[in-house]
Design a protein around this motif. Structure first.
Motif, PDB file in Angstrom:
ATOM      1  N   GLU A   1       0.831  -1.211   0.000  1.00 22.58           N
ATOM      2  CA  GLU A   1       0.000   0.000   0.000  1.00 22.58           C
ATOM      3  C   GLU A   1       0.862   1.256   0.000  1.00 22.58           C
ATOM      4  N   ARG A   2       0.429   2.257  -0.756  1.00 22.48           N
ATOM      5  CA  ARG A   2       1.011   3.596  -0.759  1.00 22.48           C
ATOM      6  C   ARG A   2      -0.149   4.580  -0.627  1.00 22.48           C
ATOM      7  N   THR A   3      -0.192   5.315   0.458  1.00 22.58           N
ATOM      8  CA  THR A   3      -1.266   6.282   0.671  1.00 22.58           C
ATOM      9  C   THR A   3      -0.644   7.645   0.938  1.00 22.58           C
ATOM     10  N   PHE A   4      -1.000   8.634   0.090  1.00 25.88           N
ATOM     11  CA  PHE A   4      -0.500   9.992   0.238  1.00 25.88           C
ATOM     12  C   PHE A   4      -1.641  10.891   0.689  1.00 25.88           C
ATOM     13  N   VAL A   5      -1.374  11.691   1.708  1.00 25.81           N
ATOM     14  CA  VAL A   5      -2.425  12.584   2.196  1.00 25.81           C
ATOM     15  C   VAL A   5      -2.649  13.746   1.251  1.00 25.81           C
ATOM     16  N   ASP A   6      -1.651  14.086   0.468  1.00 25.17           N
ATOM     17  CA  ASP A   6      -1.804  15.165  -0.507  1.00 25.17           C
ATOM     18  C   ASP A   6      -2.603  14.656  -1.702  1.00 25.17           C
ATOM     19  N   PRO A   7      -3.675  15.352  -2.084  1.00 21.44           N
ATOM     20  CA  PRO A   7      -4.508  14.874  -3.205  1.00 21.44           C
ATOM     21  C   PRO A   7      -3.737  14.730  -4.512  1.00 21.44           C
ATOM     22  N   GLU A   8      -2.685  15.525  -4.692  1.00 24.01           N
ATOM     23  CA  GLU A   8      -1.912  15.467  -5.927  1.00 24.01           C
ATOM     24  C   GLU A   8      -0.745  14.486  -5.842  1.00 24.01           C
ATOM     25  N   GLY A   9      -0.629  13.793  -4.736  1.00 23.25           N
ATOM     26  CA  GLY A   9       0.387  12.760  -4.615  1.00 23.25           C
ATOM     27  C   GLY A   9       1.749  13.249  -4.190  1.00 23.25           C
ATOM     28  N   ARG A  10       1.858  14.499  -3.731  1.00 21.73           N
ATOM     29  CA  ARG A  10       3.145  14.994  -3.249  1.00 21.73           C
ATOM     30  C   ARG A  10       3.452  14.384  -1.882  1.00 21.73           C
ATOM     31  N   ALA A  11       4.703  14.050  -1.666  1.00 19.28           N
ATOM     32  CA  ALA A  11       5.095  13.389  -0.418  1.00 19.28           C
ATOM     33  C   ALA A  11       4.972  14.337   0.761  1.00 19.28           C
ATOM     34  N   ALA A  12       4.439  13.823   1.860  1.00 19.71           N
ATOM     35  CA  ALA A  12       4.346  14.607   3.087  1.00 19.71           C
ATOM     36  C   ALA A  12       5.689  14.578   3.807  1.00 19.71           C
ATOM     37  N   GLY A  13       5.828  15.460   4.799  1.00 15.31           N
ATOM     38  CA  GLY A  13       7.076  15.498   5.547  1.00 15.31           C
ATOM     39  C   GLY A  13       7.281  14.284   6.423  1.00 15.31           C
ATOM     40  N   HIS A  14       6.196  13.634   6.828  1.00 18.21           N
ATOM     41  CA  HIS A  14       6.266  12.451   7.681  1.00 18.21           C
ATOM     42  C   HIS A  14       5.757  11.230   6.925  1.00 18.21           C
ATOM     43  N   VAL A  15       6.314  10.093   7.258  1.00 24.87           N
ATOM     44  CA  VAL A  15       5.882   8.843   6.641  1.00 24.87           C
ATOM     45  C   VAL A  15       5.949   7.732   7.678  1.00 24.87           C
ATOM     46  N   ALA A  16       4.925   6.897   7.680  1.00 25.04           N
ATOM     47  CA  ALA A  16       4.904   5.698   8.521  1.00 25.04           C
ATOM     48  C   ALA A  16       5.021   4.491   7.599  1.00 25.04           C
ATOM     49  N   CYS A  17       5.967   3.617   7.881  1.00 27.03           N
ATOM     50  CA  CYS A  17       6.220   2.520   6.947  1.00 27.03           C
ATOM     51  C   CYS A  17       6.621   1.256   7.705  1.00 27.03           C
ATOM     52  N   THR A  18       6.514   0.143   7.016  1.00 26.38           N
ATOM     53  CA  THR A  18       7.099  -1.087   7.536  1.00 26.38           C
ATOM     54  C   THR A  18       8.612  -1.000   7.352  1.00 26.38           C
ATOM     55  N   ILE A  19       9.343  -1.674   8.199  1.00 30.94           N
ATOM     56  CA  ILE A  19      10.789  -1.471   8.270  1.00 30.94           C
ATOM     57  C   ILE A  19      11.486  -1.794   6.956  1.00 30.94           C
ATOM     58  N   GLU A  20      10.964  -2.790   6.208  1.00 31.03           N
ATOM     59  CA  GLU A  20      11.598  -3.144   4.937  1.00 31.03           C
ATOM     60  C   GLU A  20      11.439  -2.049   3.889  1.00 31.03           C
ATOM     61  N   MET A  21      10.450  -1.168   4.062  1.00 31.77           N
ATOM     62  CA  MET A  21      10.134  -0.183   3.031  1.00 31.77           C
ATOM     63  C   MET A  21      10.740   1.197   3.296  1.00 31.77           C
ATOM     64  N   CYS A  22      11.507   1.350   4.357  1.00 29.09           N
ATOM     65  CA  CYS A  22      12.054   2.677   4.651  1.00 29.09           C
ATOM     66  C   CYS A  22      13.101   3.061   3.608  1.00 29.09           C
ATOM     67  N   SER A  23      13.164   4.343   3.313  1.00 31.15           N
ATOM     68  CA  SER A  23      14.126   4.866   2.335  1.00 31.15           C
ATOM     69  C   SER A  23      15.414   5.243   3.057  1.00 31.15           C
ATOM     70  N   VAL A  24      16.549   4.807   2.518  1.00 29.03           N
ATOM     71  CA  VAL A  24      17.845   5.147   3.105  1.00 29.03           C
ATOM     72  C   VAL A  24      18.531   6.263   2.317  1.00 29.03           C
ATOM     73  N   THR A  25      17.778   6.914   1.438  1.00 23.72           N
ATOM     74  CA  THR A  25      18.335   8.043   0.690  1.00 23.72           C
ATOM     75  C   THR A  25      17.591   9.344   0.960  1.00 23.72           C
ATOM     76  N   THR A  26      16.389   9.273   1.512  1.00 27.24           N
ATOM     77  CA  THR A  26      15.608  10.482   1.807  1.00 27.24           C
ATOM     78  C   THR A  26      16.046  11.071   3.143  1.00 27.24           C
ATOM     79  N   PRO A  27      16.346  12.359   3.190  1.00 23.39           N
ATOM     80  CA  PRO A  27      16.754  12.970   4.470  1.00 23.39           C
ATOM     81  C   PRO A  27      15.543  13.264   5.368  1.00 23.39           C
ATOM     82  N   TYR A  28      15.687  13.009   6.660  1.00 22.98           N
ATOM     83  CA  TYR A  28      14.652  13.289   7.651  1.00 22.98           C
ATOM     84  C   TYR A  28      15.303  13.982   8.845  1.00 22.98           C
ATOM     85  N   GLU A  29      14.467  14.669   9.606  1.00 26.71           N
ATOM     86  CA  GLU A  29      14.968  15.229  10.855  1.00 26.71           C
ATOM     87  C   GLU A  29      14.991  14.158  11.942  1.00 26.71           C
TER      88      GLU A  29
END
Length: 792
Positions: free
Chosen positions: A252-280
């Protein structure tokens, strides 16, 4: 060439291979580190080879040469053997295989490879109709006395490297499979100075709450959980708290933005986390699972690779020292926050012993679905309602059952579940971010945890299934669900169903949790692709085997179990797929114990290989949609398998969007299927009763043969209590080829359950017989009345 000369030549060749002189190292075909596998090591009169190890002074382990599959040679139509014949003379090949026999004096790993290469070389010389000119001439010169036996060695090596391509690139393969410094795989994470905060504590201590609070306050963040239900809850509650959050799971991929832009926060299963996207801020939940034999690599990847200024890890205190040591290799310090359990739980001095002694707020923990079916029926037979939760249920059904149990207005006050409640820690709770100690718990209404058994099936590091007593960590994780802060049960209680298990449980819980010592690793697609470049003829399963055989890890890591990956790779090996697609298919999370799921996986791969999209209509035909509500347990299990198949479709659709295009329609029928399964679980007692006519018939013969064994004694519940070893010995005497014995052997059925079914079957038979006799008497009475009327 005469036969005698050929015999002489082969004899010299054999003696030469068994005791080579050092001068061979200066021959025209120098032996590389890979080809040296064909030579003895550290023996007088043999060539000693060595290899420099750049990142570690320890010598590499010898590879498992049994994994080296020789490449078959085909006749070369353009061979220049005719030139050799013209320059010398035809070779006499009237040789018999037995003259090639020789005593092995090499090390075991070298002897096997040498033997295969020697046999292949002999077969090549004897059976090829046309040999290369240089080999033909050398053979003729040796037999005529014009050459030395050593002159054949370069050609033997050339042949060995042809049938074993890995010999010519062993150094490259070792470098690719060198897993000793995994922190270097993530340059983006190493480019920043990360702050690591460890929130350590038992269940119901508020450790995850504090990490989530920091996650919500950050400008950007990622939550990594072990289950999609955990990710789904953080996704919902974050958005409810006014923090836009996306959801990313395998299906599943669910974006809160109607146009599909990524939000600042993401909740994911551990296998799906991105190791290239910067987070605080990043939160890694249940960090102790880094040592899991199958999934530990995902926690290792997240811990070493997440690009976040702050890494908040939550888990057991037993992982603190190991995480500190792991972070020392990256130059990052760990700040530890310790938490204590907010509400106590106590171990009772008495077992439940009978289901008549159940109370509201009880949760019976089982380790098999059959035990769940049996106990739930017995509970409802006593006029009480119970909720049922086990791992293979769809998420929606688990949520529905948890809500039913947690609802104070619902008459359901008893929960029957597997140990999934230990890690399904936040399923469907009215989570409140304003409360500092709102519990993350599957069921906040649990007063007492009751272990129906202390033995569960486990898979060891070799991938073998075995029955083992649960560990202290597992027992604490489950027992910790009793009594929750901010619930009506301020203190929890823990006990067992059987009296003999209680002292064992007390002993288990009295021990400290074993400290974590290693973290899991797994070969990546890029590493396997590089292996395939050097070994183009190897199968994917064989590539992975060779990779693991050659892989080098230091003391902090281990290579995760790859049996499931290899199972899928072997299943679709005959299907023409490119390597990357084949690798992706083999990483699909499916239950290989479900035949229908495996069959569907095979059909998906076959359809994909034909470049034919898997449409909604195609899937509906495959699963026979629409599906009827289940009439018995067998139907319910099949519906669960169909749900898994739809999950597989959705998982693949995010990897191959053009080939799995109808995700919206598939998700819609999956929701309908979830409702059907929920209906079946609500009526599970009726389904079990409907299944009795088929199950008891199969078990009746088994019960008649073995029902007297241990009847009325403690031995009747082996494999379900602390007496696991004794039960296994007893079961060995009862095994035969019947269905019941196979179920017992696989841990899917216990003798307790078998005898319970026997008793219920006998009781039902008596009731049926009584009813039948009453009907017969009534029928006879009516017939007598009719005859009297006729006489009148």
């Amino acid at each position: 060439m005469s036969v005698n000369r050929c015999v002489c030549f082969i004899s010299r060749l054999q003696r030469h291979f068994n005791s080579r002189t050092p001068r061979i190292t200066t021959s025209s075909c120098h032996a590389s580190s890979g080809s040296s596998l064909l030579q003895g090591q550290h023996r007088p009169g043999t060539v000693v080879w060595s290899r420099d190890v750049s990142s570690n002074s320890s010598s590499p382990k010898p590879p498992d040469t049994s994994l080296f599959v020789p490449v078959s040679l085909k006749a070369d139509a353009s061979a220049d053997g005719g030139v050799g014949i013209e320059l010398t003379q035809p070779l006499d090949k009237n040789l018999t295989p037995d003259i090639f026999g020789y005593p092995f004096s090499l090390h075991a790993h070298a002897a096997r490879l040498f033997h295969q290469a020697f046999i292949s070389f002999r077969k090549y010389i004897l059976e090829m109709t046309s040999l290369p000119a240089d080999l033909h001439i050398i053979l003729n010169d040796i037999c005529c006395g014009a050459g030395h036996i050593d002159d054949i060695y370069p050609y033997f090596m050339r042949h060995a490297k042809h049938i074993f391509p890995m010999l010519d690139c062993m150094d490259d393969l070792r470098k690719i499979s060198d897993l000793r410094v995994p922190a270097n795989w993530y340059p983006e994470a190493r480019a920043i100075q990360r702050k690591v905060i460890f929130h350590a504590g038992p269940t119901n201590s508020g450790k995850t709450y504090h990490a989530i609070q920091r996650y919500l306050a950050a400008k950007s963040g990622v939550y990594c959980g072990p289950l999609k239900l955990l990710a789904h809850e953080i996704f919902e509650k974050s958005n409810d708290a006014g923090v836009p959050c996306d959801l990313v799971t395998g299906e599943e991929r669910t974006f809160v933005d109607p146009e599909g832009r990524a939000a600042g926060h993401v909740a994911c299963t551990i296998e799906m986390c991105s190791v290239t996207t910067p987070y605080e801020v990043a939160v890694i939940d249940e960090i102790q699972m880094i040592r899991d034999p199958s999934r530990g690599w995902a926690w290792t990847r997240a811990l070493l690779g997440l690009c976040a200024e702050e890494i908040h890890v939550c888990g057991e205190p037993a992982a603190i020292d190991f995480i500190k040591e792991l972070m020392f290799t990256t130059g990052e310090e760990v700040e530890v926050h310790n938490y204590q359990r907010l509400t106590p739980f106590s171990i009772l001095d008495h077992a439940v012993e009978s289901l008549d002694n159940l109370r509201p707020g009880d949760c019976i923990v089982c380790f098999s679905k059959n035990d769940i079916y049996s106990i739930s029926r017995q509970i409802e037979a006593r006029g009480q309602e119970c909720a049922v939760i086990y791992g293979s249920l769809p998420p929606g059904t688990k949520l529905s059952q948890a809500k039913k149990f947690n609802d104070p207005d619902d008459p359901c006050k008893i929960l029957v579940a597997t140990d999934a409640i230990g890690y399904c820690s936040s399923v469907c709770l009215p989570f409140c971010f304003t409360s500092p100690y709102r519990p993350f718990s599957l069921s906040r209404s649990i007063k007492r945890i009751i272990f129906n058994s202390l033995v569960k099936p486990n898979v060891n590091e070799k991938g073998e299934k075995q029955m083992e007593t649960i560990s202290t960590s597992q027992a604490l994780q489950i027992a910790g669900r009793a009594g929750r802060f901010s619930s009506k049960f301020k203190e929890g209680e823990v006990t067992t169903m059987h009296r003999d298990d209680l002292p064992v449980l007390k002993e288990i819980l009295s021990h400290s949790v074993d400290p974590i010592e290693t973290a899991g690793l797994h070969p990546t697609a890029e590493q396997i692709e590089m292996f395939a470049y050097h070994l183009p003829d190897a199968t994917l399963s064989n590539l992975v085997d060779i990779f693991v055989s050659l892989s080098q890890v230091d003391g902090l890591y281990f290579v995760c179990n790859i049996d499931d990956f290899k199972f899928l790779a072997d299943m679709i090996q005959h299907i023409p797929l490119n390597l990357r697609s084949r690798y992706v298919f083999c990483t699909a999370p499916i239950n290989k114990k479900q035949p229908f799921v495996c069959t569907s996986f095979l059909k998906f791969a076959r359809q994909f290989s034909r470049d034919e999209p898997l449409t909604f209509d195609w899937v509906c035909r495959h699963i026979s949609w629409p599906l009827a509500p289940p009439k018995n347990i067998k139907d319910l299990v099949h519906l669960e398998a169909v749900h898994d198949v739809l999950d597989l479709y959705l998982w693949l659709s995010y990897r191959f969007m053009d080939m799995f295009p109808d995700t919206a329609s598939i998700r819609e029928i999956q929701r309908e299927l979830d409702d059907i399964i929920q209906q079946g679980v609500r009526n599970i007692t009726r389904l079990i009763r409907a299944s009795d006519t088929t199950v008891t018939d199969l078990l009746q013969a088994q019960s008649n043969r073995h029902g007297q064994t241990g009847r009325g004694t403690g031995s009747t519940h082996f494999l379900t209590g602390s007496r696991g070893q004794r039960g296994q010995r007893a079961s060995g005497q009862m095994m035969d080829s019947s269905l019941a014995s196979r179920l017992v052997r696989d841990g899917l059925l216990t003798p307790d359950l078998l005898q319970q079914l026997q008793r219920e079957w006998s009781k039902d038979q008596k009731q049926d017989n009584s009813s039948q006799r009453a009907l017969d008497l009534e029928h006879q009475s009516n017939n007598k009345g009719k005859r009297k009327k006729k006489k009148k």
